[in-house]
Design a protein around this motif. Structure first.
Motif, PDB file in Angstrom:
ATOM      1  N   LEU A  78       1.005  -1.293   0.115  1.00  0.00           N
ATOM      2  CA  LEU A  78       0.012   0.089  -0.084  1.00  0.00           C
ATOM      3  C   LEU A  78       0.815   1.156  -0.241  1.00  0.00           C
ATOM      4  O   LEU A  78       1.726   1.459   0.878  1.00  0.00           O
ATOM      5  CB  LEU A  78      -1.008  -0.023   1.243  1.00  0.00           C
ATOM      6  CG  LEU A  78      -2.207  -0.685   1.138  1.00  0.00           C
ATOM      7  CD1 LEU A  78      -1.784  -2.391   1.466  1.00  0.00           C
ATOM      8  CD2 LEU A  78      -3.257  -0.397   2.456  1.00  0.00           C
ATOM      9  N   LEU A  79       0.672   2.059  -1.099  1.00  0.00           N
ATOM     10  CA  LEU A  79       1.742   3.304  -1.146  1.00  0.00           C
ATOM     11  C   LEU A  79       1.674   4.445  -0.276  1.00  0.00           C
ATOM     12  O   LEU A  79       2.403   4.939   0.292  1.00  0.00           O
ATOM     13  CB  LEU A  79       1.683   3.393  -2.599  1.00  0.00           C
ATOM     14  CG  LEU A  79       1.942   2.607  -3.658  1.00  0.00           C
ATOM     15  CD1 LEU A  79       1.564   2.898  -5.157  1.00  0.00           C
ATOM     16  CD2 LEU A  79       3.162   1.891  -3.654  1.00  0.00           C
ATOM     17  N   SER A  80       0.126   4.892  -0.091  1.00  0.00           N
ATOM     18  CA  SER A  80      -0.118   5.817   0.732  1.00  0.00           C
ATOM     19  C   SER A  80      -1.580   5.484   1.175  1.00  0.00           C
ATOM     20  O   SER A  80      -2.455   5.912   0.519  1.00  0.00           O
ATOM     21  CB  SER A  80      -0.101   7.003   0.028  1.00  0.00           C
ATOM     22  OG  SER A  80      -0.518   8.169   0.788  1.00  0.00           O
ATOM     23  N   ALA A  81      -1.727   4.916   2.508  1.00  0.00           N
ATOM     24  CA  ALA A  81      -2.963   4.328   3.001  1.00  0.00           C
ATOM     25  C   ALA A  81      -3.870   5.424   2.863  1.00  0.00           C
ATOM     26  O   ALA A  81      -3.956   6.626   3.307  1.00  0.00           O
ATOM     27  CB  ALA A  81      -2.782   3.794   4.078  1.00  0.00           C
ATOM     28  N   ALA A  82      -5.302   5.014   2.453  1.00  0.00           N
ATOM     29  CA  ALA A  82      -6.405   5.876   2.701  1.00  0.00           C
ATOM     30  C   ALA A  82      -7.543   5.089   3.403  1.00  0.00           C
ATOM     31  O   ALA A  82      -7.410   3.850   3.266  1.00  0.00           O
ATOM     32  CB  ALA A  82      -6.818   6.336   1.251  1.00  0.00           C
ATOM     33  N   PRO A  83      -8.428   5.785   4.038  1.00  0.00           N
ATOM     34  CA  PRO A  83      -9.307   5.210   4.925  1.00  0.00           C
ATOM     35  C   PRO A  83     -10.100   4.224   3.850  1.00  0.00           C
ATOM     36  O   PRO A  83     -10.745   3.082   4.429  1.00  0.00           O
ATOM     37  CB  PRO A  83     -10.417   6.470   5.239  1.00  0.00           C
ATOM     38  CG  PRO A  83      -9.283   7.321   5.385  1.00  0.00           C
ATOM     39  CD  PRO A  83      -8.487   7.293   4.233  1.00  0.00           C
ATOM     40  N   SER A  84     -10.500   4.620   2.353  1.00  0.00           N
ATOM     41  CA  SER A  84     -11.064   3.525   1.617  1.00  0.00           C
ATOM     42  C   SER A  84     -10.386   2.343   1.602  1.00  0.00           C
ATOM     43  O   SER A  84     -11.082   1.399   0.878  1.00  0.00           O
ATOM     44  CB  SER A  84     -11.135   4.081   0.357  1.00  0.00           C
ATOM     45  OG  SER A  84     -10.036   4.626  -0.363  1.00  0.00           O
ATOM     46  N   GLN A  85      -9.185   2.213   1.907  1.00  0.00           N
ATOM     47  CA  GLN A  85      -8.482   0.776   1.916  1.00  0.00           C
ATOM     48  C   GLN A  85      -8.579  -0.082   3.226  1.00  0.00           C
ATOM     49  O   GLN A  85      -8.165  -1.116   3.356  1.00  0.00           O
ATOM     50  CB  GLN A  85      -7.035   1.021   1.750  1.00  0.00           C
ATOM     51  CG  GLN A  85      -6.594   1.957   0.178  1.00  0.00           C
ATOM     52  CD  GLN A  85      -5.321   1.880   0.014  1.00  0.00           C
ATOM     53  OE1 GLN A  85      -4.497   2.798   0.878  1.00  0.00           O
ATOM     54  NE2 GLN A  85      -4.813   1.342  -1.126  1.00  0.00           N
ATOM     55  N   THR A  86      -9.204   0.476   4.178  1.00  0.00           N
ATOM     56  CA  THR A  86      -9.785  -0.418   5.252  1.00  0.00           C
ATOM     57  C   THR A  86     -10.618  -1.436   4.948  1.00  0.00           C
ATOM     58  O   THR A  86     -11.525  -1.401   3.998  1.00  0.00           O
ATOM     59  CB  THR A  86     -10.863   0.457   6.311  1.00  0.00           C
ATOM     60  OG1 THR A  86     -10.109   1.543   6.691  1.00  0.00           O
ATOM     61  CG2 THR A  86     -11.443  -0.279   7.311  1.00  0.00           C
TER      62      THR A  86
END
Lengths: 115, 115
Positions: A78-86
């Motif tokens: 994961l390059l730059s985690a975002a809440p949508s990747q939960t």
């Protein structure tokens, strides 16, 4: 015979952080893949690999990178985690050289929360 | 590529009753259809599969039927028990290139067996 080993089991990340989910299999399978599982969405394919040095995108590849330097290992970055990747992430492997060899053997899953 | 639709998304049955889950697929070249069961907090595991040269396959209380003309297949569970409560996924198999085949999953059916 460990099958498919996936680590970690749980992870909490802050938005913008990067991390690598590890996946290893000891069944000499050529085909490996990463799925994410979200409520009501089933198993969605992120990336897959048909052998060492070969990777391709699945249905939802954005924000993720993969590499396959050996037959055994298929890490997901994961390059730059975002809440949508939960989500819950599953690694899977199979022989996949004929339709009847596609039984997917799954890892135990990683529950990732991005805050 | 293959597209697999699965219905219903949730299903509640009384213990001892039968449960039926239906899937349709789009790729007429598909010839292998597995079913996976995922218990709460666990990984998906293969429970039964069927090849296109067979119309029906049984394994104790579980059966799968296939209608190639209509491009649909179904999972039948008889004499349901509380331990049958889980999420069930159907899948179709499509050629993904480089001599490899790829699973495409339906979105899943959450089966609840009420004691």
């Amino acid at each position: 015979n460990a099958g498919v080993t996936q680590t970690p089991k749980f992870q909490v990340l802050k938005t913008g952080q990067s991390m690598t989910l590890q996946c290893a299999q000891d069944m000499n399978h050529e085909y490996m893949s990463w799925y994410r599982q979200d409520p009501g969405m089933g198993l969605r394919l992120i990336h897959y690999s048909v052998g060492a040095g070969i990777t391709d995108q699945g249905e939802v590849p954005n924000g993720y990178n993969v590499s396959r330097s050996t037959t055994e290992d298929f890490p997901l970055r994961l390059l730059s985690a975002a809440p949508s990747q939960t989500s819950v992430y599953f690694c899977a492997s199979s022989y996949s050289t004929s339709p009847w060899d596609t039984e997917a053997f799954f890892g135990q899953g990683t529950r990732l929360t991005v805050v | 590529g293959e597209n697999v639709e699965q219905h219903p998304s949730t299903l509640s049955v009384q213990e001892g009753d039968s449960a039926v889950i239906k899937c349709t697929y789009s790729d007429s070249a598909s010839n292998y259809f597995p079913w996976y069961k995922q218990e709460l907090g666990k990984r998906p595991q293969l429970i039964i599969d069927i090849r296109s040269n067979v119309g029906e396959k049984k394994d104790q209380r579980i059966a799968v039927t296939l209608n190639k003309t209509a491009k649909h297949f179904s999972l039948h569970i008889t004499e349901t028990q509380p331990e049958d409560s889980a999420v069930y996924f159907c899948a179709g198999v499509a050629y993904s290139g480089a001599g490899s085949y790829q699973l495409t999953f339906g979105k899943g059916t959450k089966l609840s067996v009420i004691p």
